[in-house]
Design an enzyme around this catalytic site. Structure first.
Site, PDB file in Angstrom:
ATOM      1  N   HIS A  60      30.793  34.903   8.106  1.00  0.00           N
ATOM      2  CA  HIS A  60      31.349  35.966   8.947  1.00  0.00           C
ATOM      3  C   HIS A  60      30.316  36.329  10.004  1.00  0.00           C
ATOM      4  O   HIS A  60      29.203  36.715   9.676  1.00  0.00           O
ATOM      5  CB  HIS A  60      31.686  37.185   8.090  1.00  0.00           C
ATOM      6  CG  HIS A  60      31.972  38.411   8.900  1.00  0.00           C
ATOM      7  ND1 HIS A  60      32.854  38.403   9.960  1.00  0.00           N
ATOM      8  CD2 HIS A  60      31.493  39.677   8.829  1.00  0.00           C
ATOM      9  CE1 HIS A  60      32.914  39.618  10.486  1.00  0.00           C
ATOM     10  NE2 HIS A  60      32.093  40.400   9.829  1.00  0.00           N
ATOM     11  N   GLU A 119      37.573  17.796  23.424  1.00  0.00           N
ATOM     12  CA  GLU A 119      37.072  16.888  22.385  1.00  0.00           C
ATOM     13  C   GLU A 119      36.598  17.627  21.137  1.00  0.00           C
ATOM     14  O   GLU A 119      36.819  17.186  20.004  1.00  0.00           O
ATOM     15  CB  GLU A 119      35.926  16.039  22.943  1.00  0.00           C
ATOM     16  CG  GLU A 119      35.310  15.071  21.960  1.00  0.00           C
ATOM     17  CD  GLU A 119      36.217  13.896  21.609  1.00  0.00           C
ATOM     18  OE1 GLU A 119      37.277  13.736  22.252  1.00  0.00           O
ATOM     19  OE2 GLU A 119      35.875  13.131  20.683  1.00  0.00           O
ATOM     20  N   HIS A 131      35.809  42.704  16.656  1.00  0.00           N
ATOM     21  CA  HIS A 131      34.933  42.706  15.502  1.00  0.00           C
ATOM     22  C   HIS A 131      34.142  41.399  15.376  1.00  0.00           C
ATOM     23  O   HIS A 131      32.920  41.410  15.489  1.00  0.00           O
ATOM     24  CB  HIS A 131      35.797  42.985  14.251  1.00  0.00           C
ATOM     25  CG  HIS A 131      35.053  42.988  12.956  1.00  0.00           C
ATOM     26  ND1 HIS A 131      35.491  43.664  11.842  1.00  0.00           N
ATOM     27  CD2 HIS A 131      33.906  42.396  12.583  1.00  0.00           C
ATOM     28  CE1 HIS A 131      34.631  43.485  10.848  1.00  0.00           C
ATOM     29  NE2 HIS A 131      33.661  42.724  11.276  1.00  0.00           N
TER      30      HIS A 131
END
Lengths: 256, 256, 256, 256
Positions: B124, B147, B209
């Site tokens: 995270h 790509e 966030h």
């Protein structure tokens, strides 16, 4: 060019799978290809050129037909000498193929540069500056009248010494842009066409993908790659201000 | 997700507070989760992904139900193995809970990825590219024909080998964007809904966030996180030039 | 200034080619010019100031007439003390000239700063901020009312102590911009004119090329270079928001 | 705040000039203020926060009235423990003053934070994000509804535990912006007014100059500084896309 399903390559590699052949990659010389690929990839990683297993690199051992190639789909900053594939340029057979890796999908492109250009090393990055330039420009990346282009060869050679003559400040650097493809085979064709059409080019940009840069030695290839990346970065900034990167000296004032 | 007042988690952790249980975090193997979390967080810190105590990471120990989780509200680049929480995935009880830290508020989100997706690790970050994409895009981040998307799994598996098939160059990468909440419990619900609605997704962006990225192993999660961050960075640059990041190949020329 | 065909310099260097004269570059003091040039170039490289063999640096040995100069066309981050050229400032003859390198094409420019300004060191970079400012500005780079300009000398000296007086917050920093040339000889002329016309300047920007910064000592030159680069970076950002970098305090609000 | 002619400070320092008092700065503990200032300044330097001798830092020794302050006008990344000034917060007299340096011109500002806010450390940077925000914003920097603001204290304390309560995701972070001055004395006045007017603030931006950030401990000050810098960087990016950084959730879509 990370994930590849290049059957032919895998087949070739299969011939030497399980053959550790550590003599090819055991050297205490930091400039041996097996070691240099590792240290260069660390530097490239921190430049955001080969993150996410992107990009690749190959170096030819001096005075030999052995080319060293980083494997496919691996974290480039964590490469170890024993991870390297080694191919003989003449036979196109693997002298060494680590069992746990797939050969790089870039291999046929590297070979094209070795064979059509007599390269000593080939660098392939996913540089965002290359991708951005491929979105801004059409079939050619062009930038002119910037000091840094003097680091790039013009394709001409000095009649007396035979040495490469680099571009001058007043020249225009032209790098062909080819279309990306789903499969590597087709990219090889586009690359070879570009090599034929642009005999002076030392790099080819692949649209929405990245760039291939080569040179007669790994040091030259590294320098060309750095200089071209600098120029592509600058070109994007110029474009953002509305200045055509290949405009005449002084013409920039019409745009800002 | 640094500052948390997650009562339930703290309660659970309380059961083993004071229990040092150093055997869980004492390993000389740099690839042991307790060590790897520390080295990865250093790298993440220098990418501006987890500065200011932001972000978090969890890794499952191979062939076990033990998940390692960095504590809440700490400077991620200074983590030490003995700072780690260890939870048993089956019982959801802490096997190890350092007294001086609070468990990560991300824990229920990590657990969702472990349980609903069979993840081996969850990353995270507070990546600014994720935040910017969450401001530019609506309910989905979309980018196509680049790509680097080939580094991301498509959600399909090869019928013969059972291996993940990655996206192709011509595909569109879609990552769901969920709304942020004041409290973690509500974010878990949004994440679980997104997991159900986007069975192929290997990441979820949280608006204003950051992002959650997971994979079957920590190496895969790291590669996915790098590749997605690269793509989000590129998408912001394309947006700044007026190019829709998921436009068709060649369509970019209508915008620049 | 990497690739040079500066015949006169090469000729001069030729006088001492093959003379290793290692006593000039063998010092265990990290602050000896031969060592300091190497460590500074590493830092400059990671700032994208001297990539692709661009840029250069020269330091005068304290209380001597010996100036140390990095060679031309080399990878700056890989410099070793034994790569250095050493010239006597009085005779303009090389005391040491490594056989395998060409002397820096910047040498006559470095000499101008040593002789016309009593410099103790000269730094030349290909900073992209300098190139961008040279595209945005006309004959002068101007920025005003930014705290960082207080790190730059005003050209005035304190009557009592004889020490340099730096610019104040309310001053305008002015750096002349000269046109680039194909050959170094012509650049020297432009630099010398700028030195004469701008007696307070501690730097000269070269259009579409980079910047030369000098100071009475290598520490001062380094600080001036960092502060000016910071200010050029800021000026480009202000320009992008439509704010003239030398506008009066408060006037910025008319533009954003 | 590099170059200062702060007569009063120099006079105070004069009292202990020549007194090496090495016992104040000789510690093998990397977390001792004399050591920590050095390591933090290295990190700050590579963030472009204190290049060109800009910025400054002060840390109070735990459970003492001794405050450690980096000297003025020095290269921050090269600081050594023996370069530190040490002042007694009660007497405002220097316990240690290295002869070769001038005391930091930031000293009265650091003292204000120690005395008016009970700070444990104060960080001053020339962050370009702070300077840019000071050009974009009026008297207050405002950003709302971004996860990272949860790392910043709200100024409220928990009634039961007495601990700081941080901002919530739905809050607006407000940082006062004061005008820069030619001389430090006047900046102190502006800072003190801002401290009085914004009792919850843990930072003050100085227009066209940089930022001061403090906290109850050096760890908190570092975290606040990182989180605020992240938010200022994000605010500039939002502004570039036309999004007001303190707009309501969802309102961003009206602007992009």
């Amino acid at each position: 060019m990370s994930p590849c399903e290049c059957g032919k390559l895998a087949e070739k590699a299969g011939e030497n799978v399980g053959t550790s052949r550590d003599e090819f990659v055991s050297s205490s010389d930091p400039r041996h290809p097996a070691n240099l690929i590792c240290s260069l990839c660390k530097t490239f990683y921190y430049n955001n050129w080969v993150t996410g297993t992107g990009g690749g690199i190959s170096i030819k051992l001096n005075d030999s037909s052995h080319v060293y190639i980083a494997p496919s789909g691996v974290q480039k900053e964590q490469l170890q000498p024993e991870d390297m594939f080694v191919m003989d340029l003449n036979t196109e057979k693997y002298l060494r193929a680590p069992e746990k890796y797939k050969p790089s999908a870039c291999t046929p492109l590297f070979l094209s540069c070795y064979k059509q250009r007599g390269a000593g090393a080939v660098i392939h990055t996913h540089s965002q500056h290359a991708v951005m330039c491929s979105l801004i420009f059409g079939d050619e990346f062009r930038i002119a009248n910037i000091e840094q282009i003097k680091a790039i060869p013009s394709g001409k050679r000095d009649g007396a010494t035979g040495k490469d003559i680099n571009l001058s400040f007043f020249d225009t650097l032209v790098i062909p842009i080819i279309e990306n493809t789903a499969h590597e085979e087709d990219l090889t064709e586009g690359l070879q066409e570009a090599l034929a059409k642009y005999p002076a080019a030392t790099a080819v940009i692949v649209r929405r993908h990245g760039i291939y840069v080569w040179g007669p030695s790994v040091d030259k290839a590294k320098v060309y790659n750095e200089a071209i990346d600098y120029l592509m970065e600058l070109a994007v900034k110029m474009h953002q201000l509305g200045i055509p990167p290949d405009c005449a000296i002084g013409a920039e004032k019409e745009y800002v």
